[in-house]
Scaffold this active site. Structure first.
Site, mmCIF file in Angstrom:
data_model
loop_
_atom_site.group_PDB
_atom_site.id
_atom_site.type_symbol
_atom_site.label_atom_id
_atom_site.label_comp_id
_atom_site.label_asym_id
_atom_site.label_seq_id
_atom_site.Cartn_x
_atom_site.Cartn_y
_atom_site.Cartn_z
ATOM 1 N N PRO A 75 29.193 43.042 52.981
ATOM 2 C CA PRO A 75 28.411 42.018 54.002
ATOM 3 C C PRO A 75 28.658 40.585 53.511
ATOM 4 C CG PRO A 75 26.977 43.032 52.513
ATOM 5 C CD PRO A 75 28.034 43.573 52.060
ATOM 6 N N CYS A 76 30.131 40.296 53.813
ATOM 7 C CA CYS A 76 30.495 38.997 53.569
ATOM 8 C C CYS A 76 29.956 38.071 54.574
ATOM 9 C CB CYS A 76 32.196 38.757 53.636
ATOM 10 S SG CYS A 76 32.868 39.274 55.201
ATOM 11 N N HIS A 77 29.347 38.466 55.883
ATOM 12 C CA HIS A 77 28.651 37.633 56.563
ATOM 13 C C HIS A 77 27.285 37.098 56.078
ATOM 14 C CE1 HIS A 77 27.278 41.964 57.173
ATOM 15 N NE2 HIS A 77 25.984 41.414 57.492
#
Length: 230
Positions: free
Chosen positions: A197-199
């Protein structure tokens, strides 16, 4: 709701949000999300993927191969790559430019392995997972990168659903001071969109920041977690 439909729904919500929000800050997004009705959950919500962490030098040899293929499903264009029986790359490639850039990343990230433009059983199983309304188990993933990249991506995996941090905070968790730029580079090279989850990494100011798969896509992911976290 299948994960593909879920992504598409939040893509549309992101487009609506862009029309009414003066600033794409976490505070503004929280206010917007609080007005929504969280009735579109998917069963995988909050589950953490099963991921193997592989040192790049140990698995990427000339004799190894990476299979990849493009897929068009329910208005979503994907590039999926697999190494043996695990998914090692997932990217959103809605434009020709995005498709070309994703292939170049495969070449950079997985050299000197042989890239084969072909589907694989692992990819087809993953597509079935994305398309199903009910899924009990996430597919198996393999993260292939340098030691530093793996450290950054591992910390991303520790983030809980609805938990957002800044690049500076992520640098602290990795154990480097004043390393926001290096952290940003590693985050930008995350090979498994959404599942790593780089978001959830935002600017220190609370601003949304950039996203290699497009700001609209990031906005949709963030709104989904804010709404369903309430």
């Amino acid at each position: 709701m299948s994960l593909l439909n879920y992504w598409n729904y939040w893509q549309m919500e992101a487009e609506r949000a862009l029309q009414v929000l003066p600033h794409l800050s976490l505070l503004e997004l929280q206010k917007y999300a609080s007005q929504k009705v969280p009735d579109r959950r998917v069963l995988h919500q909050g589950q953490k993927p099963v991921v193997s962490l592989s040192q790049r030098a140990s698995v990427l040899v000339p004799a190894s191969s990476i299979s990849y293929s493009f897929y068009s499903l329910q208005n979503t264009e994907l590039l999926i790559a697999s190494h043996q029986d695990k998914i090692c790359f997932l990217g959103f490639v809605d434009t020709t430019k995005a498709r070309n850039e994703a292939v170049r990343q495969l070449e950079r990230s997985f050299s000197p392995s042989i890239l084969k433009p072909e589907s694989s059983p692992a990819q087809l199983a993953f597509l079935a997972y994305l398309s199903e309304d009910k899924s009990s188990h996430l597919p198996a993933f393999e993260l292939i990168g340098t030691d530093f990249q793996l450290r950054v991506w591992y910390e991303l995996l520790q983030l809980e659903w609805g938990e957002f941090i800044s690049y500076q905070e992520l640098a602290g968790r990795v154990g480097i001071e004043r390393g926001s730029q290096a952290i940003g580079t590693a985050v930008g090279r995350n090979p498994l969109a959404y599942f790593i989850p780089c978001h959830r990494v935002l600017q220190t100011s609370g601003g949304l920041g950039g996203f290699r798969w497009g700001v609209l896509r990031k906005l949709g992911f963030v709104l989904a977690e804010l709404e369903e976290y309430e």
